[in-house]
Design a protein around this motif. Sequence first.
Motif, PDB file in Angstrom:
ATOM      1  N   ASN A 113      -3.353   0.774 -10.425  1.00 19.84           N
ATOM      2  CA  ASN A 113      -3.024   2.124 -10.871  1.00 19.84           C
ATOM      3  C   ASN A 113      -4.233   3.051 -10.834  1.00 19.84           C
ATOM      4  OD1 ASN A 113      -1.192   4.077 -11.765  1.00 19.84           O
ATOM      5  ND2 ASN A 113      -1.751   3.764 -13.919  1.00 19.84           N
ATOM      6  N   THR A 114      -5.054   2.909  -9.802  1.00 18.14           N
ATOM      7  CA  THR A 114      -6.179   3.818  -9.573  1.00 18.14           C
ATOM      8  C   THR A 114      -5.937   4.569  -8.268  1.00 18.14           C
ATOM      9  OG1 THR A 114      -7.450   2.159  -8.342  1.00 18.14           O
ATOM     10  CG2 THR A 114      -7.744   2.232 -10.756  1.00 18.14           C
ATOM     11  N   THR A 115      -6.726   5.580  -8.025  1.00 17.94           N
ATOM     12  CA  THR A 115      -6.565   6.342  -6.780  1.00 17.94           C
ATOM     13  C   THR A 115      -6.731   5.460  -5.543  1.00 17.94           C
ATOM     14  OG1 THR A 115      -7.277   8.408  -7.817  1.00 17.94           O
ATOM     15  CG2 THR A 115      -7.424   8.279  -5.418  1.00 17.94           C
ATOM     16  N   PRO A 116      -7.796   4.645  -5.439  1.00 21.67           N
ATOM     17  CA  PRO A 116      -7.910   3.754  -4.277  1.00 21.67           C
ATOM     18  C   PRO A 116      -6.749   2.761  -4.198  1.00 21.67           C
ATOM     19  CG  PRO A 116      -9.981   3.859  -5.468  1.00 21.67           C
ATOM     20  CD  PRO A 116      -8.959   4.518  -6.326  1.00 21.67           C
ATOM     21  N   GLY A 117      -6.298   2.267  -5.366  1.00 23.75           N
ATOM     22  CA  GLY A 117      -5.184   1.326  -5.376  1.00 23.75           C
ATOM     23  C   GLY A 117      -3.919   1.958  -4.850  1.00 23.75           C
ATOM     24  N   ARG A 118      -3.647   3.199  -5.258  1.00 26.76           N
ATOM     25  CA  ARG A 118      -2.445   3.891  -4.775  1.00 26.76           C
ATOM     26  C   ARG A 118      -2.548   4.192  -3.286  1.00 26.76           C
ATOM     27  NH1 ARG A 118      -2.827   6.222 -10.067  1.00 26.76           N
ATOM     28  NH2 ARG A 118      -4.146   7.919  -9.305  1.00 26.76           N
ATOM     29  N   ILE A 119      -3.771   4.457  -2.821  1.00 26.73           N
ATOM     30  CA  ILE A 119      -3.963   4.679  -1.384  1.00 26.73           C
ATOM     31  C   ILE A 119      -3.650   3.399  -0.610  1.00 26.73           C
ATOM     32  CG2 ILE A 119      -5.710   5.107   0.395  1.00 26.73           C
ATOM     33  CD1 ILE A 119      -7.046   7.041  -1.569  1.00 26.73           C
ATOM     34  N   MET A 120      -4.095   2.251  -1.129  1.00 28.66           N
ATOM     35  CA  MET A 120      -3.805   0.976  -0.475  1.00 28.66           C
ATOM     36  C   MET A 120      -2.312   0.654  -0.511  1.00 28.66           C
ATOM     37  SD  MET A 120      -6.528  -0.029   0.879  1.00 28.66           S
ATOM     38  CE  MET A 120      -5.773  -1.546   1.465  1.00 28.66           C
ATOM     39  N   ILE A 121      -1.627   1.055  -1.594  1.00 24.76           N
ATOM     40  CA  ILE A 121      -0.180   0.855  -1.671  1.00 24.76           C
ATOM     41  C   ILE A 121       0.519   1.673  -0.584  1.00 24.76           C
ATOM     42  CG2 ILE A 121       1.870   1.350  -3.074  1.00 24.76           C
ATOM     43  CD1 ILE A 121       0.213   0.587  -5.539  1.00 24.76           C
ATOM     44  N   LEU A 122       0.064   2.918  -0.397  1.00 23.18           N
ATOM     45  CA  LEU A 122       0.626   3.751   0.663  1.00 23.18           C
ATOM     46  C   LEU A 122       0.394   3.124   2.031  1.00 23.18           C
ATOM     47  CD1 LEU A 122       1.886   6.379   1.736  1.00 23.18           C
ATOM     48  CD2 LEU A 122      -0.387   7.423   1.636  1.00 23.18           C
ATOM     49  N   ALA A 123      -0.830   2.626   2.251  1.00 18.22           N
ATOM     50  CA  ALA A 123      -1.147   1.969   3.523  1.00 18.22           C
ATOM     51  C   ALA A 123      -0.264   0.746   3.739  1.00 18.22           C
ATOM     52  CB  ALA A 123      -2.621   1.571   3.555  1.00 18.22           C
ATOM     53  N   ALA A 124      -0.020  -0.003   2.658  1.00 14.80           N
ATOM     54  CA  ALA A 124       0.807  -1.211   2.755  1.00 14.80           C
ATOM     55  C   ALA A 124       2.243  -0.863   3.103  1.00 14.80           C
ATOM     56  CB  ALA A 124       0.757  -1.981   1.440  1.00 14.80           C
ATOM     57  N   LEU A 125       2.759   0.219   2.537  1.00 10.86           N
ATOM     58  CA  LEU A 125       4.138   0.625   2.826  1.00 10.86           C
ATOM     59  C   LEU A 125       4.301   1.044   4.283  1.00 10.86           C
ATOM     60  CD1 LEU A 125       4.946   2.653  -0.422  1.00 10.86           C
ATOM     61  CD2 LEU A 125       5.781   0.375   0.205  1.00 10.86           C
ATOM     62  N   ILE A 126       3.238   1.636   4.834  1.00 11.42           N
ATOM     63  CA  ILE A 126       3.284   2.038   6.241  1.00 11.42           C
ATOM     64  C   ILE A 126       3.120   0.824   7.150  1.00 11.42           C
ATOM     65  CG2 ILE A 126       2.163   3.415   8.045  1.00 11.42           C
ATOM     66  CD1 ILE A 126       1.233   5.293   5.748  1.00 11.42           C
ATOM     67  N   GLY A 127       2.172  -0.040   6.819  1.00 12.79           N
ATOM     68  CA  GLY A 127       1.862  -1.173   7.683  1.00 12.79           C
ATOM     69  C   GLY A 127       2.784  -2.361   7.503  1.00 12.79           C
ATOM     70  N   GLY A 128       3.430  -2.482   6.335  1.00 11.15           N
ATOM     71  CA  GLY A 128       4.303  -3.627   6.090  1.00 11.15           C
ATOM     72  C   GLY A 128       5.733  -3.382   6.510  1.00 11.15           C
ATOM     73  N   PRO A 129       6.514  -2.666   5.694  1.00 11.12           N
ATOM     74  CA  PRO A 129       7.919  -2.446   6.033  1.00 11.12           C
ATOM     75  C   PRO A 129       8.134  -1.754   7.371  1.00 11.12           C
ATOM     76  CG  PRO A 129       7.498  -1.870   3.745  1.00 11.12           C
ATOM     77  CD  PRO A 129       6.157  -2.130   4.370  1.00 11.12           C
ATOM     78  N   VAL A 130       7.265  -0.819   7.722  1.00 13.69           N
ATOM     79  CA  VAL A 130       7.465  -0.068   8.969  1.00 13.69           C
ATOM     80  C   VAL A 130       6.881  -0.822  10.161  1.00 13.69           C
ATOM     81  CG1 VAL A 130       7.022   2.087  10.194  1.00 13.69           C
ATOM     82  CG2 VAL A 130       7.463   2.118   7.728  1.00 13.69           C
ATOM     83  N   ALA A 131       5.548  -0.961  10.189  1.00 16.98           N
ATOM     84  CA  ALA A 131       4.892  -1.572  11.349  1.00 16.98           C
ATOM     85  C   ALA A 131       5.211  -3.056  11.482  1.00 16.98           C
ATOM     86  CB  ALA A 131       3.381  -1.367  11.255  1.00 16.98           C
ATOM     87  N   GLY A 132       5.106  -3.792  10.364  1.00 25.21           N
ATOM     88  CA  GLY A 132       5.327  -5.240  10.426  1.00 25.21           C
ATOM     89  C   GLY A 132       6.716  -5.603  10.900  1.00 25.21           C
ATOM     90  N   THR A 133       7.723  -4.918  10.364  1.00 21.56           N
ATOM     91  CA  THR A 133       9.103  -5.203  10.762  1.00 21.56           C
ATOM     92  C   THR A 133       9.351  -4.778  12.200  1.00 21.56           C
ATOM     93  OG1 THR A 133       9.853  -4.942   8.481  1.00 21.56           O
ATOM     94  CG2 THR A 133      11.523  -4.794  10.204  1.00 21.56           C
ATOM     95  N   ALA A 134       8.820  -3.617  12.589  1.00 29.52           N
ATOM     96  CA  ALA A 134       8.980  -3.168  13.969  1.00 29.52           C
ATOM     97  C   ALA A 134       8.345  -4.168  14.938  1.00 29.52           C
ATOM     98  CB  ALA A 134       8.352  -1.788  14.146  1.00 29.52           C
TER      99      ALA A 134
END
Length: 370
Positions: free
Chosen positions: A108-129
Amino acid sequence: MKEVSNAVSLEAVAAKKRLSRNFFKRGISLALFSGLTYGMYTAFLTMGMTKGVWSDWYGDNTAGLSAFVVAYLLAALGSAINDTCSAIWAILYAIAKGKFGDFLRCINTTPGRIMILAALIGGPVAGTAYVIAIQMAGSIVVPISALCPAIAAILGKILFKQELNKRMAFGIAICVFASFLIGSTGFSGGASAKTIAGILIAIIAALAWGFEGCVAGYGTAMIDPEIGICIRQVTSGIANLFILVPIFGIMAGKVSISFNLAMQAFTSAPAMVWFALSGLLSVITFMTWYAGNSMCGAGLGTACNGTYSFFGPLFCLLLLGIYGGMDGWALPSVAWFGALIMMFGILTISMNPLDLFKNRKQEGVADEAA
């Protein structure tokens, strides 16, 4: 006394240079190893999706699944299981290193939320594709997905005003040419709609990973890379398993099918062995990539990691084609040539290749002086 002091100073300088060179070379080794393990992860994940209950779903389809479920829901489920296994490995590693408390505090920090955003882009989107593309077009999509460093360079220029000079633009052009060269091999003897769709979906994966690289690069500058990796893998696993897979189930007609398939997949021991290994390799890949970047620079580290464009098809051929005896995993020579060209293009984006020879020459002079 003065001569002794000068001799000690020269020895100290020489020792420092040797230490720096060794540190730099170790960084390159780790980054190259990350490309190797990513290629292995690709092969192990794909092997897992041919074992146990997966062989029924993708083989004779005795479960009577629809074409949409086979093409998309199963791919999302495979990616979700891999990321879940990867998240478990990452948590175990954080506990072993005594960093699990830091992981919880950083979420729940700014860097942590940035990594969560990166994970959502790289996991569900990129990884599944990526998984969907492999299932549809085979290992030919691996080098195409490796366009992500080129895309990251372009997005970095647009979003963060990062440098994009003529050398980098030339490297991007090399990567694009190589991707077309590799993609053209899928059209030999007539291109099927499935192969074309797989290649296009692989480009989506490359776009998403390129965007993730820009976002995650900012996040990892303010957070321990090992903690950042743990946040990424846990977020990706949860998002894939509890958000993306149910959404595909709803699109298939009923959400219950996603839960039923997930239960069958998680209890299929022959497949889960391979998923556990692919999840472990995923963690190793990110850890060695981030560590390598910190030691030899993000540019060169990304270039070395991009060698998975070669190692991916290689390990798919060795594990699935030769060991597994499965057809369709051999690549024509032009595809291997294209993969090597892309590796050179990625290196050109990251640095001037001539600098490698300059560094060697400078090291030789330094050794002689020492």
